[in-house]
Motif scaffolding. Structure first.
Motif, PDB file in Angstrom:
ATOM      1  N   ASN A 166      16.867  15.077  43.504  1.00 22.72           N
ATOM      2  CA  ASN A 166      16.176  16.053  44.342  1.00 22.72           C
ATOM      3  C   ASN A 166      15.682  15.387  45.623  1.00 22.72           C
ATOM      4  OD1 ASN A 166      13.831  14.609  43.595  1.00 22.72           O
ATOM      5  ND2 ASN A 166      13.559  15.890  41.776  1.00 22.72           N
ATOM      6  N   SER A 198       5.695  20.138  43.874  1.00 22.36           N
ATOM      7  CA  SER A 198       6.803  20.922  43.340  1.00 22.36           C
ATOM      8  C   SER A 198       6.248  22.163  42.653  1.00 22.36           C
ATOM      9  CB  SER A 198       7.618  20.104  42.332  1.00 22.36           C
ATOM     10  OG  SER A 198       8.592  20.914  41.700  1.00 22.36           O
ATOM     11  N   THR A 204      12.619  20.725  42.932  1.00 21.16           N
ATOM     12  CA  THR A 204      12.556  20.502  44.378  1.00 21.16           C
ATOM     13  C   THR A 204      11.114  20.189  44.766  1.00 21.16           C
ATOM     14  OG1 THR A 204      12.202  22.861  44.841  1.00 21.16           O
ATOM     15  CG2 THR A 204      14.488  22.053  44.839  1.00 21.16           C
TER      16      THR A 204
END
Length: 627
Positions: A166, A198, A204
């Motif tokens: 990520n 996140s 992400t």
């Protein structure tokens, strides 16, 4: 940078070849005994979620546990390979399950820290783990923040791990935190960049806007919108990280902890002013220093089961405990021995009087190590002592080399010190010429060897800068002849010479060098074991029969009563002994954790039946080897 390179030489090189202790012969040798110095550097601190008297300390030498509120500590997890402990992970749903992040992956205990098992799957061996976060409702779901490789996740207690490719894939993750009210929300302190957030369980990440070197972060347990962060300053957010306000304690903050029962009750451990408490979310602070003699606080932990019970881990002075919310503190470090001991020296006149160059500090031991005194110069407190030597005929004269404050000299047995120069140099060894006692030699990692001919009043660089010296040894059979172990072989300088001459092994990294009174030289290498020379380095032969394939030799000693009796530490495998001058070696480590590296092996010249071992993060051990 220099200190990191130094650690690479003495510590991290051992990580490239690690093998198990399987195959050790049955060990009927006498047992090593830990003797101190007490206290040491603590990297991680955790309290059992359901028992305020059970606490874990993570050190460079492993895990210590107390079940008595700190009244006594014992090492646990002695099977952890290269046991540099960086962090712990626990949760309330399964309080007996504990995770430990190390410089070599992750270990798990399912029985409150008694036994530990590696849980690295196929991804995490050799990974340095900086942070751990255990899912609130499941001890099998864990997030691990690594050094340089981002975040990993397991949902089966570490049997397998998934690398979370990520936005943070190749970052240093110094801390991870899960929102207790919404586990999908996570926060990560990322190296020198700042704080990330996140909202989807780590899939992400977005930057919160708070930049700086972020290393301490806590979420208010009663209001998860309230966050506290140390990142080039001390900051507070009341909206989940959208905006931030500066907070001032009046000192540099090193550690944070929140009372789990009350919103806004916050504890801050500071660089040199002890612990501060705020009962109003950081608006005002009061110092909590009664009984807290160690003011450099690295970690603070508040007990979930009794929030008036708090533990602090200090830089040098060990662990302190309060049972009344910080009104007063008690030192609770008995049995907690966690110092890196780089070198051991003896005064040569009185049995059992020793000096230990440590990280951090310099210590003097008496009565065979039953009593210790911190004798670090005042300007070197918290720094690393890397070399120490005692005048062979006047035990009141002691020289010590430090990582930042150079060489210091004492003329009263270490009670007072005078600076002798070479400040801010990466000193790795310091020795006194046994013939000309006013000659002092100092090996400086990136600058070569320095020599003083007037007891430390002035210094001259005498070469080997490009060869990177790490050890200096004198040849007792040839007065004035001095040898240097370097990362480019062995070099020799005669008493009348001015230029170093090669003494062989130029294709090897030499990290240890010792010479017996007959002039027989033994060299310990980084990766190729032990070599032996009978002719002052003209020719060398391997002496590795019995030594396992992991052949990083961290320390070496010769029995002064029997020159055929040798001792060598093999990185992460323990101490080995040869009774025939290196022709054959056998394991000699009972009682000394084989995973803990030994930096220094030395016999007491006034009690030559006793051998001392200075370890990485576990203090000093001693043993009477016998025949």
């Amino acid at each position: 940078m220099k200190s990191r390179i130094l650690v690479f030489l003495f510590v991290l090189l051992s990580l490239t070849l690690i093998s198990s202790a399987a195959g050790f012969a049955p060990d009927r040798s006498p047992a090593w005994k830990a003797i101190g110095p007490p206290r040491g550097m603590i990297n991680a601190l955790a309290i059992h979620p359901a028992n305020a008297n059970t606490v874990f300390c993570g050190t460079a030498g492993g895990i210590f546990r107390t079940t008595t509120g700190g009244n006594s500590w014992l090492p646990v997890g002695r099977n952890i390979v290269y046991p540099f402990i960086r962090c712990f992970g626990t949760n309330r749903s399964h309080p007996e399950t504990i995770y430990a992040g190390t410089s070599n992956g992750i270990y798990r205990s399912a029985n409150g820290g008694t036994d530990w098992t590696p849980v690295n799957g196929s991804l995490l061996t050799f990974r340095a783990i900086l942070s751990l976060a255990v899912y609130p409702s499941s001890s099998n779901t864990v997030f691990a923040g690594s050094a340089g490789h981002g975040i990993y996740k397991t949902t089966n207690g570490g049997a397998t791990w998934k690398w979370m490719s990520n936005d943070l894939s190749y970052k240093d993750i110094w801390q991870l935190a899960i929102d207790p009210a919404n586990p999908k929300i996570m926060y990560a302190c990322v190296g020198s960049e700042g704080l990330y957030k996140s909202k989807n369980g780590g899939a992400t990440w977005t930057f919160t806007g708070r930049t700086g070197y972020a290393y301490e972060f806590v979420i208010d347990p009663r209001n998860s919108k309230i966050l506290y962060l140390v990142a080039d300053g001390f900051w507070k957010s009341t909206d989940g990280g959208a905006t931030w306000t500066a907070i001032s304690v009046g000192a540099s903050v090193m550690a944070l902890a929140l009372d789990p029962r009350w919103s806004g009750v916050l504890y801050a451990g500071t660089y040199n002013s002890g612990v501060y408490k705020s009962a109003d979310g950081g608006a005002t602070w009061s110092a909590l220093t009664t009984g807290l003699t160690g003011r450099e606080v690295r970690k603070v932990a508040v007990a979930r089961s009794s929030s008036e019970t708090i533990y602090t881990a200090t830089l040098i002075d060990g662990v302190f405990r309060t049972k009344n919310g910080g009104t007063d503190w008690t030192a609770v470090s008995k049995g907690l021995i966690a110092l890196d001991v780089r070198k051991i020296a003896f005064d040569g006149q009185t049995a059992g009087v020793s000096y230990a160059a440590c990280s951090p500090g310099l210590y003097k031991g008496t009565k065979g190590g039953s009593s210790w005194q911190d004798i670090t110069p005042s300007n070197g407190r918290g720094g690393e002592a890397r070399g120490v030597a005692v005048h062979p005929h006047n035990p009141s004269i002691v020289y010590a080399g430090f990582g930042t404050i150079g060489v210091h000299k004492s003329t009263d047995g270490g009670q007072t010190w005078k600076a002798c120069g070479l400040d801010f140099m990466s000193i790795v060894d310091l020795v006194i010429d046994p013939v000309r006692n006013d000659k002092i030699y100092v090996a400086v990692f990136d600058k070569g060897i320095y020599r003083s001919v007037n007891g430390g009043r002035s210094w001259t660089n005498i070469g080997l800068k490009t060869k990177i010296p790490v050890r200096i040894a004198f040849d007792p059979s040839t007065p004035g002849a001095v040898y240097a172990a370097t990362v480019g072989g062995v070099y020799r300088l005669t008493a009348t010479g001015t230029t170093w001459q090669s003494a062989g092994l130029n294709n090897y990294n030499i990290y240890n060098l010792t010479i017996d009174p007959n002039g027989v030289i033994y060299a310990g290498t980084g990766g190729s074991g032990v070599f032996k020379s009978l002719d002052h380095g003209a020719h060398w032969t391997e002496a590795n029969v019995g030594i396992p394939s992991c052949r990083y030799i961290d320390a070496f000693a010769i029995n002064p009563m029997n020159f055929q009796d040798l001792y060598a530490d093999v990185s992460t495998l323990g101490v080995y002994r040869s009774k025939n001058g290196g022709a054959k070696w056998t394991y000699f480590g009972r009682g000394l954790c084989p995973q803990v590296m030994v930096f220094s092996l030395a016999f007491d010249p006034k009690d030559p039946t006793t051998l001392y071992a200075g370890t990485a993060g576990a203090g000093i051990y001693k043993i009477k080897p016998g025949d």
